[in-house]
Design an enzyme around this catalytic site. Structure first.
Site, PDB file in Angstrom:
ATOM      1  N   ASP A  56      31.865  30.133  36.000  1.00  0.00           N
ATOM      2  CA  ASP A  56      33.062  30.886  35.654  1.00  0.00           C
ATOM      3  C   ASP A  56      34.170  29.970  35.144  1.00  0.00           C
ATOM      4  OD1 ASP A  56      31.873  33.239  36.303  1.00  0.00           O
ATOM      5  OD2 ASP A  56      33.011  33.605  38.155  1.00  0.00           O
ATOM      6  N   GLY A  57      34.251  28.766  35.709  1.00  0.00           N
ATOM      7  CA  GLY A  57      35.284  27.820  35.279  1.00  0.00           C
ATOM      8  C   GLY A  57      35.145  27.428  33.817  1.00  0.00           C
TER       9      GLY A  57
ATOM     10  N   ASN B 283      42.632  34.713  34.778  1.00  0.00           N
ATOM     11  CA  ASN B 283      42.505  35.168  36.156  1.00  0.00           C
ATOM     12  C   ASN B 283      43.846  35.478  36.807  1.00  0.00           C
ATOM     13  OD1 ASN B 283      39.767  35.324  36.437  1.00  0.00           O
ATOM     14  ND2 ASN B 283      39.543  33.516  37.729  1.00  0.00           N
TER      15      ASN B 283
END
Length: 333
Positions: free
Chosen positions: A79-80, A159
């Site tokens: 995800d990073g 995010n």
């Protein structure tokens, strides 16, 4: 921002590869993927960030206003890696993102690298559904309300934006304004302003709600508030959320965007968070299906199945009881 079916094909002329640290599995995956693209789509230009581990066949790509136009972003990692890809496009529209997992589980990883041929061919042919994931943009003000010029104000956050007390032993005192109207004075370890995508990240750990990523909303979640009645709130995406460090606060507040510490706000200074004009279009896994894979009867067809529903069950074990968890472990043994 609902999902949008693309039927005429992306037909990319340029592809940007974004990957995590090039361990041997990553190197092998990139080499295999690039070999496939070069052989089947020889006219496509391949770009990569200016890093020491750039693949031999890739051209150097520099982000910024004068960057070479990119038609498709391919990420390999976790995800990073997708959050990093989002940060490369701080201004203007973001090209569609095709994300491959390198063995890591995550909400933003639709495809495993083993499925690269089907995913790439479907994307180029247009058999895809794109989910426009909302992002946030930030501006900063000093104690007099004047805008502070910082590099952070151009950041597009996928995010969350988090204000936190950092290493200070004291709670932060933060005044919260919604569309210019004072909402509350928060005494807490900090506050999180997140997107629906970010609702399953830091905000969820702090007790925030789970929000479907196709919704246009802004989530405000307190971090360890002093008041037990301070509950998370969900605002429409048209809202403007201002967090101002109170003059009475005993400590400054650290500000992080998508996990990267970027700024320190002193008492009197503020950050204003709004929905960005530029969401990030992510290609869904459920839309990459061959015609012969379509089943009659029960079940959702291609483009109809919701990746998110599957992920909250598989990744979060949503509403799983002790009995169902035990049955799951027994079935795997």
């Amino acid at each position: 921002m609902p999902s949008r079916r693309v039927s005429n094909g992306i037909s990319p002329k340029s592809v940007l590869i974004v990957n995590k640290l090039r361990t041997k599995p990553v190197v092998d995956a990139i080499d295999t993927l690039l070999k496939y693209i070069r052989e089947k789509y020889p006219d496509v230009e391949i770009y990569h960030e200016d890093r020491p581990d750039i693949p031999e066949c890739a051209k150097v790509w520099h982000p910024g206003p004068d960057a070479k136009p990119i038609d498709l972003v391919i990420t390999l990692g976790g995800d990073g890696t997708i959050l990093h890809a989002s940060s490369l496009f701080k201004t203007g529209a973001v090209p569609p993102v095709l994300s491959f997992s390198m063995g890591t589980l995550g909400f933003l990883l639709p495809f495993h690298i083993d499925d690269y041929t089907k995913a790439i061919d479907s994307a180029f042919a247009g058999r895809i559904t794109v989910l426009h994931r909302m992002r946030l943009s930030c501006t900063f003000q000093d104690s007099g309300g004047e805008r502070i010029d910082t590099q952070c104000e151009d950041w597009q956050v996928m995010n969350e934006v988090a204000l936190h007390r950092g290493s200070s032993p004291h709670l932060n005192t933060i005044d919260v304004f919604v569309d210019g109207q004072h909402l509350t004075e928060a005494v807490s370890d900090g506050l999180i302003v997140s997107t629906p995508t970010g609702s399953t990240a830091y905000s969820l750990s702090a007790g925030g709600p789970i929000v479907h990523p196709s919704l246009s909303a802004i989530v405000l979640t307190p971090i360890c508030p002093r008041s037990l009645s301070f509950r998370p709130l969900v605002f429409p995406s048209s809202s403007s959320i201002t967090l101002r460090i109170s003059e009475r606060s005993r400590a400054s507040a650290g500000l992080s965007m998508d996990g990267q510490v970027s700024h320190i706000l002193s008492p009197g200074e503020a950050v204003t968070v709004r929905a960005s004009l530029y969401p990030i279009p992510c290609i869904n896994r459920s839309s990459i299906t061959e015609p012969e894979d379509i089943l009659d009867g029960e079940g959702a067809g291609p483009g109809k199945e919701d990746d998110w529903v599957r992920d909250i069950n598989n990744l979060l074990q949503y509403n799983a009881t002790f009995r169902s968890k035990a049955l799951t472990r027994h079935s795997r043994s």
